[in-house]
Design an enzyme around this catalytic site. Structure first.
Site, PDB file in Angstrom:
ATOM      1  CD  GLU A 100      34.712 -64.578  21.937  1.00  0.00           C
ATOM      2  OE1 GLU A 100      35.038 -64.124  23.047  1.00  0.00           O
ATOM      3  OE2 GLU A 100      35.509 -64.685  20.985  1.00  0.00           O
ATOM      4  CG  ASN A 149      37.661 -58.461  20.417  1.00  0.00           C
ATOM      5  OD1 ASN A 149      37.264 -57.952  21.467  1.00  0.00           O
ATOM      6  ND2 ASN A 149      38.472 -59.516  20.397  1.00  0.00           N
ATOM      7  CD  GLU A 150      41.190 -58.608  23.526  1.00  0.00           C
ATOM      8  OE1 GLU A 150      41.844 -59.585  23.123  1.00  0.00           O
ATOM      9  OE2 GLU A 150      40.800 -58.486  24.700  1.00  0.00           O
ATOM     10  CE1 TYR A 157      38.075 -61.450  30.737  1.00  0.00           C
ATOM     11  CE2 TYR A 157      39.680 -60.701  29.105  1.00  0.00           C
ATOM     12  CZ  TYR A 157      38.381 -61.100  29.432  1.00  0.00           C
ATOM     13  OH  TYR A 157      37.414 -61.145  28.459  1.00  0.00           O
ATOM     14  CD  GLU A 189      36.759 -59.223  25.772  1.00  0.00           C
ATOM     15  OE1 GLU A 189      37.603 -59.968  26.318  1.00  0.00           O
ATOM     16  OE2 GLU A 189      36.604 -59.154  24.544  1.00  0.00           O
ATOM     17  CD  GLN A 194      33.091 -65.010  26.515  1.00  0.00           C
ATOM     18  OE1 GLN A 194      32.314 -65.858  26.158  1.00  0.00           O
ATOM     19  NE2 GLN A 194      34.216 -64.762  25.829  1.00  0.00           N
TER      20      GLN A 194
HETATM   21  O1  AHR Z   1      36.669 -63.240  26.725  1.00  0.00           O
HETATM   22  C1  AHR Z   1      37.612 -64.117  26.195  1.00  0.00           C
HETATM   23  C2  AHR Z   1      38.549 -63.476  25.181  1.00  0.00           C
HETATM   24  O2  AHR Z   1      39.393 -62.592  25.860  1.00  0.00           O
HETATM   25  C3  AHR Z   1      37.923 -62.640  24.090  1.00  0.00           C
HETATM   26  O3  AHR Z   1      37.565 -63.374  22.978  1.00  0.00           O
HETATM   27  C4  AHR Z   1      39.023 -61.686  23.725  1.00  0.00           C
HETATM   28  O4  AHR Z   1      38.530 -60.473  23.224  1.00  0.00           O
HETATM   29  C5  AHR Z   1      39.830 -61.547  25.000  1.00  0.00           C
HETATM   30  O5  AHR Z   1      41.177 -61.673  24.772  1.00  0.00           O
END
Ligand code: AHR
Length: 493
Positions: free
Chosen positions: A26, A171-172, A243, A290, A347
């Site tokens: 990113e 995205n999101e 995450y 992600e 990432q």
């Molecule tokens: O990977 C970091 C961020 O986490 C990304 O930009 C976003 O899509 C997610 O919330």
């Protein structure tokens, strides 16, 4: 404690899809600038790509790389990043409060993907932009020639179309933090129309519809159902993001993959529910585009910080426990290889990444690099359904979970078993019935475990896998003792 499992060549889940070993670049923090791209760095090539990072990317075994965001894409004008560098505008990036110089853009990214030997996965901006800009970008990238945008690509020195197959529709878009955030109905309609138009430009694209930003979103479940009701016919995949963080609870953290497992099952159920309602046999697969460990305790967003060029953002330094969890998340993705078609660790460099760099300085492997690299290298052939029978652990965060997490893959060279002991303090004896896999020689056995699971690895790469002693394969049975909080790989030939 003991656990057992069975390896049988007839109990297969799916072939190991190479796209499961994806990553993500990113325009955020130092992932691009001083991460993969640093003109003037001692290892930089003629394009300004850091050769040390390219080499580590190849070693990591990354297959697909998603680009250019992330939240960044929702305010991005792709045209800013092509053409002569001197003419490119400097812009504000509202997602991360960055100054974006646009020195690196689509054409540089495509040159980098070829040097790295990875497949590109592009995202279009459905935050501040719409159908036309998505089609323009696709025309620039994939149309052979004879049109304004494909000829522009040729003028920029790239006469051959890029042939990019994988595309994310935004995205999101469910996240209130997203620039141009939308309701499920708004996004579902826009994504459907964008997908239909993009297929007219290039019928060979594979399109990813945004699912929820995470499974704790208040709209999770409903969002997936609604966007799929709008766009089921027009798309191929639905996205998931997750995450995990320790947050002062090591036992719960070590069980993070149990949450990923449930998350995947719920999204599969939701997608299949919409298929049933629509009386369609078409199946939507998942793009887990992600995922990672992200210790968010120190992260408070960037609402007030000054705009900066390549700021140091979320440069997590990973521990042994983080690496064990990453290994377990990969086991879980493999166990769902029948429905998860694409997965990207987020990432690649510096931002919550397996590869860390210093500007003008070294690049090194973080602890989480190792389970990724070894799984990408040795998970080959077919994924086997190993059905572990294991003691369970009572975790507050994820309820009762199996102490052993495991999966195996089988190809003509033999079997590779990946296993995690999720207990923070108890070893686990594991026995595997090798049935008819015809592999009873231990080729390699290694484990990533430290006496202190919070030990961190720095540039000296102190936290890494080491040989696991005492692994035996006798009389059709494999035995091993898995240390507490460990990730283990055993290769049999
Ligand atoms: O990977 C970091 C961020 O986490 C990304 O930009 C976003 O899509 C997610 O919330």
């Amino acid at each position: 404690e003991t656990a057992r499992l069975t390896l049988d060549r007839d109990f297969t889940i799916a072939p190991v899809g190479r796209r499961l070993f994806g990553s993500f670049v990113e325009h955020m923090g130092r992932c691009v600038y001083t991460g993969i791209f640093e003109p003037g760095h001692p290892t930089a090539d003629e394009h300004g790509f850091r050769a040390d990072v390219l080499e580590l990317t190849r070693e990591l075994g990354v297959s697909v790389v998603r680009y250019p965001g992330g939240n960044f894409v929702s305010g991005y004008r792709w045209e800013d990043g092509v053409g002569p560098v001197a003419d490119r505008p400097t812009r504000l990036d509202l997602a991360w409060r960055q100054i974006e110089t646009n020195r690196f853009g689509l054409d540089e990214f495509m040159t980098w993907t070829r040097a790295a030997g990875v497949e590109p996965m592009m995202a279009v901006n459905l935050g501040t932009r719409g159908i036309q800009e998505a089609c323009d970008l696709l025309e620039y990238a994939n149309h052979p020639g004879g049109t304004r945008l494909s000829d522009l690509r040729a003028e920029h020195g790239r006469p051959d179309p890029y042939g990019i197959r994988l595309w994310c529709l935004g995205n999101e878009m469910d996240g209130p933090w997203q620039v141009g955030h939308k309701t499920a109905d708004e996004y579902g309609r826009l994504a459907n129309e964008t997908a239909r138009a993009m297929r007219l430009v290039d019928p060979d694209v594979r399109l990813v519809l945004c699912g929820s930003s995470n499974s704790r979103m208040p709209t999770f479940g409903g969002w997936e159902a609604t966007v799929l009701e709008h766009a089921y016919d027009a798309v191929d995949y639905l996205s998931l993001h997750a995450y995990y963080e320790e947050d002062g609870d090591l036992p719960g953290f070590l069980a993070s993959a149990a949450d990923m497992d449930r998350f995947i099952s719920s999204v599969v159920a939701t997608a299949d529910h919409v298929a049933a309602k629509q009386r369609t046999r078409k199946r939507i697969d998942l793009s887990f585009d992600e995922w990672n460990v992200w210790n968010q305790a120190d992260y408070h967003g960037r609402e007030r910080e000054p705009f900066e060029e390549a700021p140091r953002l979320i440069e997590d330094t990973y521990t042994a426990a983080d690496a064990v969890v990453v290994g377990d998340l990969l086991i879980t993705l493999l166990r769902h290889a029948d429905r998860v078609a694409v997965a990207c660790q987020a990432q690649l460099a510096n931002i919550i990444a397996p590869i860390r760099t210093e500007p003008g300085g070294p690049a090194w492997r973080q602890s989480i690099f190792h389970p990724f690299a070894l799984t990408a290298r040795h998970a080959r052939g077919e994924v086997l359904r190993v059905e572990p029978v294991s003691p369970s652990l009572d975790t507050g965060r994820h309820g009762e979970v199996p102490q052993l997490s495991a999966v195996a893959t089988l190809d003509e060279d033999g079997v590779t078993l990946f296993a995690v002991n999720r207990s923070p303090d108890r070893p686990l004896e594991m026995t595997a019935d090798l049935r008819d896999v015809h592999a009873d020689r231990v080729v390699e056995a290694c484990t990533l475990a430290e006496d202190d699971p919070h030990r961190v690895g720095g540039p000296a790469e102190e936290v890494r896998p080491r040989p696991l002693d005492g692994v035996k394969a006798d009389g059709g049975t494999l035995t091993a003792v898995l240390p507490p909080a460990s990730w283990t790989m055993v290769r049999l030939g």
